[in-house]
Structures are given as C-alpha cells and as structure tokens.
Design a protein around this motif. Sequence first.
Motif, PDB file in Angstrom:
ATOM      1  N   LEU A 129     -46.386  39.427   6.064  1.00 29.11           N
ATOM      2  CA  LEU A 129     -45.715  39.871   3.868  1.00 29.11           C
ATOM      3  C   LEU A 129     -47.239  39.907   3.860  1.00 29.11           C
ATOM      4  O   LEU A 129     -46.968  40.298   1.997  1.00 29.11           O
ATOM      5  CB  LEU A 129     -45.742  37.837   4.265  1.00 29.11           C
ATOM      6  CG  LEU A 129     -44.174  38.425   4.285  1.00 29.11           C
ATOM      7  CD1 LEU A 129     -43.453  36.454   4.206  1.00 29.11           C
ATOM      8  CD2 LEU A 129     -42.783  38.721   4.277  1.00 29.11           C
ATOM      9  N   VAL A 130     -48.209  39.768   3.920  1.00 23.70           N
ATOM     10  CA  VAL A 130     -49.573  39.720   2.941  1.00 23.70           C
ATOM     11  C   VAL A 130     -50.209  40.472   3.394  1.00 23.70           C
ATOM     12  O   VAL A 130     -51.847  40.956   3.384  1.00 23.70           O
ATOM     13  CB  VAL A 130     -50.168  38.580   3.398  1.00 23.70           C
ATOM     14  CG1 VAL A 130     -49.622  37.146   2.464  1.00 23.70           C
ATOM     15  CG2 VAL A 130     -50.712  37.663   4.733  1.00 23.70           C
ATOM     16  N   ALA A 131     -49.674  42.036   4.359  1.00 24.06           N
ATOM     17  CA  ALA A 131     -50.679  42.392   4.801  1.00 24.06           C
ATOM     18  C   ALA A 131     -51.303  43.562   3.671  1.00 24.06           C
ATOM     19  O   ALA A 131     -51.948  44.618   4.153  1.00 24.06           O
ATOM     20  CB  ALA A 131     -50.118  43.742   5.847  1.00 24.06           C
ATOM     21  N   GLY A 132     -50.313  43.636   2.628  1.00 27.89           N
ATOM     22  CA  GLY A 132     -51.003  44.524   1.294  1.00 27.89           C
ATOM     23  C   GLY A 132     -51.790  44.139   0.935  1.00 27.89           C
ATOM     24  O   GLY A 132     -52.480  43.386   0.765  1.00 27.89           O
ATOM     25  N   VAL A 133     -51.936  45.201  -0.138  1.00 27.73           N
ATOM     26  CA  VAL A 133     -52.968  44.627  -1.403  1.00 27.73           C
ATOM     27  C   VAL A 133     -52.842  43.786  -2.103  1.00 27.73           C
ATOM     28  O   VAL A 133     -51.612  43.380  -2.279  1.00 27.73           O
ATOM     29  CB  VAL A 133     -52.869  45.940  -2.339  1.00 27.73           C
ATOM     30  CG1 VAL A 133     -53.644  47.490  -1.779  1.00 27.73           C
ATOM     31  CG2 VAL A 133     -52.184  46.321  -3.441  1.00 27.73           C
ATOM     32  N   HIS A 134     -53.778  43.040  -2.473  1.00 29.87           N
ATOM     33  CA  HIS A 134     -53.901  41.817  -3.229  1.00 29.87           C
ATOM     34  C   HIS A 134     -55.263  42.039  -4.373  1.00 29.87           C
ATOM     35  O   HIS A 134     -56.431  42.081  -3.529  1.00 29.87           O
ATOM     36  CB  HIS A 134     -54.306  40.666  -2.329  1.00 29.87           C
ATOM     37  CG  HIS A 134     -54.165  39.743  -2.337  1.00 29.87           C
ATOM     38  ND1 HIS A 134     -53.077  38.561  -3.526  1.00 29.87           N
ATOM     39  CD2 HIS A 134     -55.743  38.160  -2.371  1.00 29.87           C
ATOM     40  CE1 HIS A 134     -53.498  37.720  -4.156  1.00 29.87           C
ATOM     41  NE2 HIS A 134     -55.230  37.269  -2.907  1.00 29.87           N
ATOM     42  N   ASN A 135     -54.782  41.679  -5.278  1.00 30.59           N
ATOM     43  CA  ASN A 135     -56.035  41.270  -6.458  1.00 30.59           C
ATOM     44  C   ASN A 135     -56.298  39.533  -7.003  1.00 30.59           C
ATOM     45  O   ASN A 135     -55.646  38.996  -7.017  1.00 30.59           O
ATOM     46  CB  ASN A 135     -55.495  42.100  -7.561  1.00 30.59           C
ATOM     47  CG  ASN A 135     -56.743  42.207  -8.881  1.00 30.59           C
ATOM     48  OD1 ASN A 135     -57.652  42.222  -8.326  1.00 30.59           O
ATOM     49  ND2 ASN A 135     -55.969  43.101  -9.602  1.00 30.59           N
ATOM     50  N   PRO A 136     -56.953  39.661  -6.603  1.00 21.97           N
ATOM     51  CA  PRO A 136     -58.331  37.885  -6.241  1.00 21.97           C
ATOM     52  C   PRO A 136     -59.096  37.881  -7.955  1.00 21.97           C
ATOM     53  O   PRO A 136     -58.788  36.459  -8.324  1.00 21.97           O
ATOM     54  CB  PRO A 136     -59.039  38.038  -5.051  1.00 21.97           C
ATOM     55  CG  PRO A 136     -59.808  39.185  -5.491  1.00 21.97           C
ATOM     56  CD  PRO A 136     -58.589  40.369  -5.510  1.00 21.97           C
ATOM     57  N   VAL A 137     -58.980  38.965  -8.512  1.00 21.75           N
ATOM     58  CA  VAL A 137     -59.543  38.782  -9.653  1.00 21.75           C
ATOM     59  C   VAL A 137     -58.471  39.529 -10.807  1.00 21.75           C
ATOM     60  O   VAL A 137     -58.245  40.807 -11.035  1.00 21.75           O
ATOM     61  CB  VAL A 137     -60.774  39.495  -9.794  1.00 21.75           C
ATOM     62  CG1 VAL A 137     -61.260  39.564 -11.416  1.00 21.75           C
ATOM     63  CG2 VAL A 137     -61.734  39.591  -8.617  1.00 21.75           C
ATOM     64  N   VAL A 138     -57.980  39.216 -11.310  1.00 18.67           N
ATOM     65  CA  VAL A 138     -56.743  38.957 -12.835  1.00 18.67           C
ATOM     66  C   VAL A 138     -56.633  39.248 -13.950  1.00 18.67           C
ATOM     67  O   VAL A 138     -56.191  39.610 -14.769  1.00 18.67           O
ATOM     68  CB  VAL A 138     -55.431  38.502 -11.605  1.00 18.67           C
ATOM     69  CG1 VAL A 138     -55.201  39.434 -10.628  1.00 18.67           C
ATOM     70  CG2 VAL A 138     -55.581  37.341 -12.049  1.00 18.67           C
ATOM     71  N   GLY A 139     -58.156  38.397 -14.235  1.00 16.22           N
ATOM     72  CA  GLY A 139     -58.238  38.081 -15.484  1.00 16.22           C
ATOM     73  C   GLY A 139     -57.849  36.620 -15.931  1.00 16.22           C
ATOM     74  O   GLY A 139     -57.063  35.825 -15.321  1.00 16.22           O
ATOM     75  N   ALA A 140     -58.301  36.301 -17.531  1.00 18.70           N
ATOM     76  CA  ALA A 140     -58.029  34.934 -17.240  1.00 18.70           C
ATOM     77  C   ALA A 140     -56.815  34.932 -18.416  1.00 18.70           C
ATOM     78  O   ALA A 140     -56.157  33.907 -18.451  1.00 18.70           O
ATOM     79  CB  ALA A 140     -59.148  34.632 -19.058  1.00 18.70           C
ATOM     80  N   SER A 141     -56.445  35.940 -18.815  1.00 18.40           N
ATOM     81  CA  SER A 141     -54.491  35.940 -19.904  1.00 18.40           C
ATOM     82  C   SER A 141     -53.901  35.190 -18.481  1.00 18.40           C
ATOM     83  O   SER A 141     -53.545  36.205 -17.857  1.00 18.40           O
ATOM     84  CB  SER A 141     -54.735  36.740 -20.232  1.00 18.40           C
ATOM     85  OG  SER A 141     -53.315  37.276 -20.737  1.00 18.40           O
ATOM     86  N   PRO A 142     -52.808  34.367 -19.190  1.00 19.28           N
ATOM     87  CA  PRO A 142     -51.823  34.454 -18.328  1.00 19.28           C
ATOM     88  C   PRO A 142     -51.087  35.010 -18.239  1.00 19.28           C
ATOM     89  O   PRO A 142     -50.477  34.978 -17.348  1.00 19.28           O
ATOM     90  CB  PRO A 142     -51.172  32.332 -19.227  1.00 19.28           C
ATOM     91  CG  PRO A 142     -52.489  32.417 -20.295  1.00 19.28           C
ATOM     92  CD  PRO A 142     -53.173  33.169 -20.357  1.00 19.28           C
ATOM     93  N   ALA A 143     -50.909  36.023 -19.011  1.00 22.89           N
ATOM     94  CA  ALA A 143     -49.692  36.776 -18.608  1.00 22.89           C
ATOM     95  C   ALA A 143     -50.816  38.161 -18.104  1.00 22.89           C
ATOM     96  O   ALA A 143     -49.994  38.858 -17.572  1.00 22.89           O
ATOM     97  CB  ALA A 143     -49.859  37.859 -20.421  1.00 22.89           C
TER      98      ALA A 143
END
Length: 218
Positions: A129-143
């Motif tokens: 399920l989690v073998a794909g790309v993952h962005n751990p840095v997504v910015g401070a904005s809730p949106a």
Amino acid sequence: GLEPAPQAAPRERVRRLWIDVTGLPPDPEEVRAFERDPSDEAWERLVDRLLGSLEHAERLARHWLDVVRFGESDGYEYNSPRDHAWQYRDWTIRAFHADLRYDDFVRLQVAGDVLAPGTLDGIAATGFLVAGVHNPVVGASPAMREAARQDELEEMAGTVAQTFLGLTVGCARCHDHKYDPVPTEDYYAFAAALAGVRHGTREAPGPDGRPEPVYARV
C-alpha cells in the motif's frame, strides 16, 4: 513453407532455460553436467529444480514489484531512503517461493496486518500500500497538506485498482470516468476505504522472535 529451427545443442538449451527461469546464466559445471546427460529425464529434473528455486521466485518478484511501483526511497525533492522497505520486497519473494495462493497473496497485501496481526508476513505484506512515492514535506498551509494527502490517496487507490481490478480510477477523482465504468461517487468511496493508511515504520517479530522494523502501512 517455413520449417522449424533445428533442435538446439545441449549447451544452448540449458543456458536458455536458466536465463528464462532465473534471469541468470548457469554455472559452467551446470552446463557440463547437462552436456554429459542431455536426456529428457535430466531436462525434466532440471526444469523442476529451477522452477522451485529461490532464484526463480526472485525473478517473478521483480515483475510484481514493477507492477506495484515499489521503491526504496520516497521520491520528490529529497528522495529520502526507506531503510526497511526491503521487508516487503523479501515478503514478495517468499510468497512466490512458497507458491502462495493468489487470493491470499491479494488479501495480505491489502489487509495483512488485520488478517495476520502481529506477524512479520502480515505486516510486511502491507508494504504494497505504501510502496509508491510519498511527500514528507508538504508545506505549512493546511490546504497544501490536504491537497498532498488527496494526491497520495489517489496514487494509492489507482495502484490498488489497476493492480487487482484492471481498472483506472484516478480520472474519477474529478469527473465520472469516460472509459472505465467508475463514477466520481465510487472513486471517493474507494479512496475512503484507504483513508486510514499512512506511510511509516512499525515493528514485527522476526524469524528469531526479536522485533524487526518494517516499512509498511501504519
């Protein structure tokens, strides 16, 4: 008027078999042994041995890992390594080597930690399920964080659907699918079933009973 090609020599036959079944050339002694006895019985024994080999399972697993977009790093700008993602890779090899039934193969990858809780195989299988790309840095904005989470869910839902159903569902995130029979309502119901999945590392008992870290669904 075409005629079949002539029978290959024992050396060529045994090399073709090894490369087809394991992806590796044979040891020279393997070639010499078959040249000494190229009988049908020797051929059948060799075929059976290679089909039951770990190398054959590794070759099959490579194809599967391509299907499920397996990677040992996160992707995106930093592409951080996933130190324990190899546990899913090795589980896949073990599954092929044990000739695991396909329905069990599917269920464990989608819900192994529920079906076989507290086991290495059950937890490692959910690495699918989690073998794909993952962005751990997504910015401070809730949106921005919410948009990144929806992108991740779309990637996950799309992989589950394409891998096990032969359907593309990602298009239905924005509109009813034009080609596959997936309306937008079904897409969000499908994605909601995966909404609890997060990337991370958890522990499972290893072969010696000691806890081992596994990159898997958390």
